[in-house]
Design an enzyme around this catalytic site. Structure first.
Site, PDB file in Angstrom:
ATOM      1  N   ASN C 114       0.505  -1.111   0.203  1.00  0.00           N
ATOM      2  CA  ASN C 114      -0.392   0.036   0.063  1.00  0.00           C
ATOM      3  C   ASN C 114       0.806   1.355  -0.142  1.00  0.00           C
ATOM      4  OD1 ASN C 114      -1.698  -2.123   0.383  1.00  0.00           O
ATOM      5  ND2 ASN C 114      -1.673  -1.444   2.819  1.00  0.00           N
ATOM      6  N   CYS C 115       1.942   0.965  -0.709  1.00  0.00           N
ATOM      7  CA  CYS C 115       2.613   2.575  -0.190  1.00  0.00           C
ATOM      8  C   CYS C 115       3.260   2.045  -1.925  1.00  0.00           C
ATOM      9  CB  CYS C 115       4.186   2.034   0.394  1.00  0.00           C
ATOM     10  SG  CYS C 115       4.800   3.160   0.421  1.00  0.00           S
ATOM     11  N   LEU C 116       3.297   4.312  -2.481  1.00  0.00           N
ATOM     12  CA  LEU C 116       3.867   4.197  -3.388  1.00  0.00           C
ATOM     13  C   LEU C 116       4.849   3.892  -3.371  1.00  0.00           C
ATOM     14  CD1 LEU C 116       2.789   8.064  -3.870  1.00  0.00           C
ATOM     15  CD2 LEU C 116       2.176   6.718  -5.586  1.00  0.00           C
TER      16      LEU C 116
END
Lengths: 121, 96, 116
Positions: C114-116
């Site tokens: 869930n992380c850029l």
């Protein structure tokens, strides 16, 4: 308070029964990580994900409780459970994690209505 | 809001859907949900005020329920009607 | 999720395996010396300020079984180290680029989802 751009993720499946619960929580976490406001509604079997006495994961599977506990770190603090869902499982509110909020069933139509994005898992 | 149900009318998914239907919503019954045609007393037919219940014609026909459909209060839609329904509603929620 | 395949070794003795994204293949390989090597690998020198944050993400992982994305990382840092440090600007100054990814890597955790 306006809910115009808020997201509601509906969780309807129990831990370990399928990937649905995991996927629903992932979607909620991704949306929150991107700055969205997210609420969770637990219906039916989904309520089982909130039982506070859940132990470590079944063999080879990730436990649910650490993720449920983590939601508040993503500012997801609306974990809503209709009273009838508790009743159907013979559960008491005290058996759920502290963050869970029991709501009256007749508030559900309005709850779903006021969120611009609603997703079912 | 358009609610799309594909589970039987007395399934848990159906009950969950009915608990969230609001005034003015639409309900579309597809796949196993078309069995609702056999239950004139199904709660979904009068879920809330001003709610129209549509049934996917193809799914009713393939299950031998065309006759039941004609005798019901359901609005029959074909695939084209299905697409139109999804265009009429800004929000769609699938119950499966 | 970190890749389980070996891509290269972190150390000259070929003891510590890294996946294609530079995360440890074996989380159990991690210790403070390995953290220093991982940091050096991306041209960072770890100071006490860096270590405070490494402990924050390791505590987060111990509790929630996932490495934090930016939003929860900021919140966890605020809770552990106070308002001054619980800001993305502060995290960016110590771990430029993507603080959640760099921290997870150096702290020996899987890549944050869930992380850029």
């Amino acid at each position: 308070m306006s809910h115009e751009h808020e997201r509601l993720v509906i969780i309807r499946h129990a831990p370990y029964s399928s990937n649905a619960l995991r996927e629903g929580l992932d979607v909620a976490l991704v949306a929150a990580a991107f700055g969205q406001t997210v609420s969770l509604l637990f219906l039916g079997q989904g309520v089982l994900a909130l039982l506070k006495e859940q132990a470590a994961g079944a063999p080879g599977q990730k436990a649910t409780l650490p993720t449920i506990d983590m939601l508040e770190m993503y500012d997801i603090d609306q974990l809503l459970v209709p009273q009838s869902a508790l009743d159907a499982l013979n559960l008491q509110a005290a058996q759920l994690v502290d963050g869970a909020t029991v709501v009256a069933d007749d508030t559900l139509p309005e709850l779903v209505q006021r969120h611009s994005y609603v997703m079912n898992f | 809001m358009l609610h799309i149900l594909n589970k039987p009318p007395h399934s848990e998914a159906a009950a969950q859907m009915l608990s969230t239907v609001a005034e003015g919503d639409g309900i579309l019954l597809i796949e196993d949900a078309v069995q609702a045609l056999l239950h004139a007393d199904w709660q979904g037919w009068d879920a809330a005020a001003d709610v129209s219940v549509c049934v996917l014609k193809e799914d009713a026909a393939s299950r031998g329920l065309s006759g039941a459909a004609l005798n019901s209060q359901a609005i029959l839609v074909d695939m084209e009607g299905f697409v139109e329904l999804t265009e009429q509603h800004t929000k769609i929620l699938s119950w499966y | 999720m970190s890749d389980e395949s070996l891509y290269r070794y972190l150390d000259a003795d070929e003891q510590i395996k890294l996946d294609p994204e530079g995360y440890l293949v074996e989380q159990g390989d991690w210790d403070e010396g390995v953290a220093d090597l991982l940091a050096k690998d991306e041209e960072l020198t770890l100071t006490e300020e860096h270590w405070e944050l490494i402990r924050v993400v390791r505590d987060f992982y111990a509790r929630y079984e996932m490495a934090p994305a930016m939003r929860p990382l900021v919140k966890a840092t605020k809770q552990a180290l106070g308002e001054e440090k619980g800001r993305s600007v502060y995290l960016m100054s110590l771990f430029p680029g993507s603080p959640p990814k760099r921290l997870a890597r150096i702290a020996g955790l899987p890549k944050p989802t869930n992380c850029l």
